[in-house]
Design an enzyme around this catalytic site. Structure first.
Site, PDB file in Angstrom:
ATOM      1  N   ASP A   1      10.104  36.618 -45.500  1.00 17.97           N
ATOM      2  CA  ASP A   1      10.887  36.775 -46.819  1.00 17.97           C
ATOM      3  C   ASP A   1      10.959  35.772 -47.623  1.00 17.97           C
ATOM      4  O   ASP A   1      11.899  35.241 -47.928  1.00 17.97           O
ATOM      5  CB  ASP A   1      12.603  36.852 -46.180  1.00 17.97           C
ATOM      6  CG  ASP A   1      13.398  37.503 -47.293  1.00 17.97           C
ATOM      7  OD1 ASP A   1      12.784  38.134 -48.136  1.00 17.97           O
ATOM      8  OD2 ASP A   1      14.507  37.513 -47.167  1.00 17.97           O
TER       9      ASP A   1
ATOM     10  N   SER B   1      20.720  34.909 -52.445  1.00 10.80           N
ATOM     11  CA  SER B   1      19.308  34.945 -51.715  1.00 10.80           C
ATOM     12  C   SER B   1      18.261  34.150 -52.257  1.00 10.80           C
ATOM     13  O   SER B   1      18.234  34.295 -53.705  1.00 10.80           O
ATOM     14  CB  SER B   1      19.005  36.583 -51.834  1.00 10.80           C
ATOM     15  OG  SER B   1      19.753  37.390 -50.742  1.00 10.80           O
TER      16      SER B   1
ATOM     17  N   HIS C   1      12.398  39.404 -50.797  1.00 15.01           N
ATOM     18  CA  HIS C   1      13.101  40.701 -51.205  1.00 15.01           C
ATOM     19  C   HIS C   1      13.986  40.397 -52.276  1.00 15.01           C
ATOM     20  O   HIS C   1      14.130  41.773 -53.104  1.00 15.01           O
ATOM     21  CB  HIS C   1      14.192  40.897 -50.117  1.00 15.01           C
ATOM     22  CG  HIS C   1      15.277  40.142 -49.974  1.00 15.01           C
ATOM     23  ND1 HIS C   1      15.556  39.004 -49.248  1.00 15.01           N
ATOM     24  CD2 HIS C   1      16.631  40.307 -50.741  1.00 15.01           C
ATOM     25  CE1 HIS C   1      16.700  38.649 -49.359  1.00 15.01           C
ATOM     26  NE2 HIS C   1      17.500  39.129 -50.553  1.00 15.01           N
TER      27      HIS C   1
END
Length: 475
Positions: free
Chosen positions: A142, A215, A112
């Site tokens: 992911d 992230s 993402h």
């Protein structure tokens, strides 16, 4: 003389207590971890990732025909505001983190973080900025793999998330809100967490402070080894609230190897819909304790169907791995090589049996259908013991579902509502008996023992699930 001796004894005891207090403080301090050396040894391999995505301008309203605004006139800016400036795409930017896994420039981050990016810039600790190429990306896990053109880059050491213990100290390094190489620490809160929409990742839950920008960054153990890839947070505010989730490094490395080799990830496919075994369902199946993955649906033509797996089977072991909860099964199936035949142990009607399944390949697209809308019709029957209003399905409903069952029109206060049955559900069977029509359902309910729950198989949309219901006695 006695008083003096008592005073000396009192002073001695006081001194001893103070000594114990200071010593205990030193012991506690000695047990607290020192992260300085870990950070010094690992930070250079952690990178900041910034992406740029171009958005084409939206279709803007046209000027009235024949109207032309002279360039530089006082009205030009006003008309630009209302009618827009054509042909100029806008840009959106995002930030994330990553870590270098090879000296020649391979970098791991989240899917993402780089999804749909037109440009990816990697900033190293020495402030160099390099343009990265996307080697491959996997939405289900992911994870993404990037490559920059460089040599002799610092790399992380990878550990194993399998030996990670709950309560163990862990450290995250990343770029929350763009603040490069921020360090946060905490403990492992849980392992093997299943999150909605993430069936193929048994997440590591921690209380390490993770925020937007973290992230894709690494999660280190106290040996300075990467044990996870920080991916998600649970938050009602958009910021950290004590729940963060990381992808286990063992899962990440398997994905990275496939992305590096073929640019995509190929996963094994079993072809069943599963659910957890609750206490009530375990009781209805005669199990001593809840465990395993209960099969609620077997897809036609799937590896599971070809191997003889059935609805109502409880998978308790897959390829030698015990299955304690249903969330443990998808990751194990996903990493199984396509075409490999594996033993699957199931509990069927109180007996254990082992079936051999030849694993297929998971397709790229998985569609989840919504449950059918409520359709109230006059030809209904009220089932008092369940708290349901049911009916035989119409011909159109039969063709749409492809199954024989009883349609739930309304759910009243009672056992069915407590069990989670919804209007629009199709009751396929009660206990071990199929219920193709209302008459069969009512006949079967009369035969049920009233002292324990019964497993009811429900079809909802394109999926099926078991629910445990204990019918009420009716006068």
């Amino acid at each position: 003389m006695k008083i003096i001796r008592r005073l000396r004894l009192c002073d001695l005891m006081t001194g001893l207590l103070w000594s114990l207090w200071f010593l205990s403080g030193d012991v506690v301090a000695a047990r607290l971890p020192d992260f300085t050396e870990l950070v010094q040894n690992t930070s250079a391999a952690v990178v900041n990732i910034s992406t740029t995505k171009k958005i084409e301008p939206q279709e803007m309203p046209q000027l009235p025909e024949g109207m032309d605004i002279p360039e530089g006139s006082p009205l030009e800016e006003l008309f630009k505001h209302f009618f827009g400036q054509r042909g100029l795409p806008q840009e959106t930017r995002s930030l994330g983190s990553g870590f270098i896994v090879s000296g020649d420039g391979y970098i791991v981050t989240n899917h993402h973080v780089v999804q749909n990016a037109d440009e990816i810039i990697v900033r190293l600790q020495d402030r160099r900025e390099l343009t990265a190429k996307l080697i491959g990306s996997d939405k289900r896990s992911d994870l993404a793999l990037l490559k920059v053109e460089a040599k002799d880059l610092p790399v992380v050491r990878t550990g194993s998330s399998k030996v990670l213990e709950v309560g163990e100290w862990v450290v995250a390094i990343g770029s929350p809100f763009g603040f490069d190489h921020s360090v946060t620490a905490g403990i492992v809160s849980a392992k093997g967490r299943s999150l909605p929409g993430d069936n193929y990742v048994p997440f590591i839950q921690t209380d390490v402070a993770i925020n937007p920008g973290n992230s894709g960054g690494p999660l280190f153990n106290m040996e300075g080894e990467v044990v996870g890839v920080n991916s998600q947070i649970y938050s009602r505010t958009g910021g950290f609230m004590g729940l963060s989730f990381a992808i286990p490094i063992d899962v990440a490395l398997e994905v990275v190897e496939q992305l590096k080799a073929q640019g995509k990830v190929i996963r094994g496919w079993l072809g069943v819909q599963i659910q957890d075994v609750t206490r009530e369902l375990a009781e209805s199946f005669g199990m001593k304790r809840p465990h395993g993955a209960l099969i609620a649906q077997v897809l036609a033509g799937s590896p599971a169907a070809n191997a003889g797996l059935q609805v109502g089977d409880v998978i308790v072991e897959y390829d030698g791995h015990p299955i304690k909860t249903s969330s443990m099964l998808p990751p194990l199936v996903g990493v199984t090589a396509v075409g490999e035949t594996v033993p699957v142990k199931v509990l069927r009607e109180g007996s254990l049996r082992t079936l051999r399944v030849k694993i297929g390949q998971l397709s790229e697209d998985e569609a989840a259908a919504a449950p059918p809308a409520d359709q109230l019709e006059p030809d209904t029957v009220k089932v008092e013991s369940l708290g349901l209003v049911v009916a035989d399905p119409s011909e159109e409903e039969r063709q749409r579902s492809g199954d024989k069952g009883v349609v739930v029109r309304r759910v009243l206060p009672g056992p069915a509502r407590q069990a989670g049955i919804r209007a629009g559900d199709l009751l396929l069977r009660v206990g071990k008996t199929p219920t193709p029509d209302v008459e069969t359902l009512l006949r079967q309910l009369k035969r049920l023992p009233g002292d324990k729950p019964v497993a009811v198989l429900v079809k909802r949309g394109d999926g099926s699930l078991f629910l445990a219901i204990k019918p009420e006695e009716t006068q």
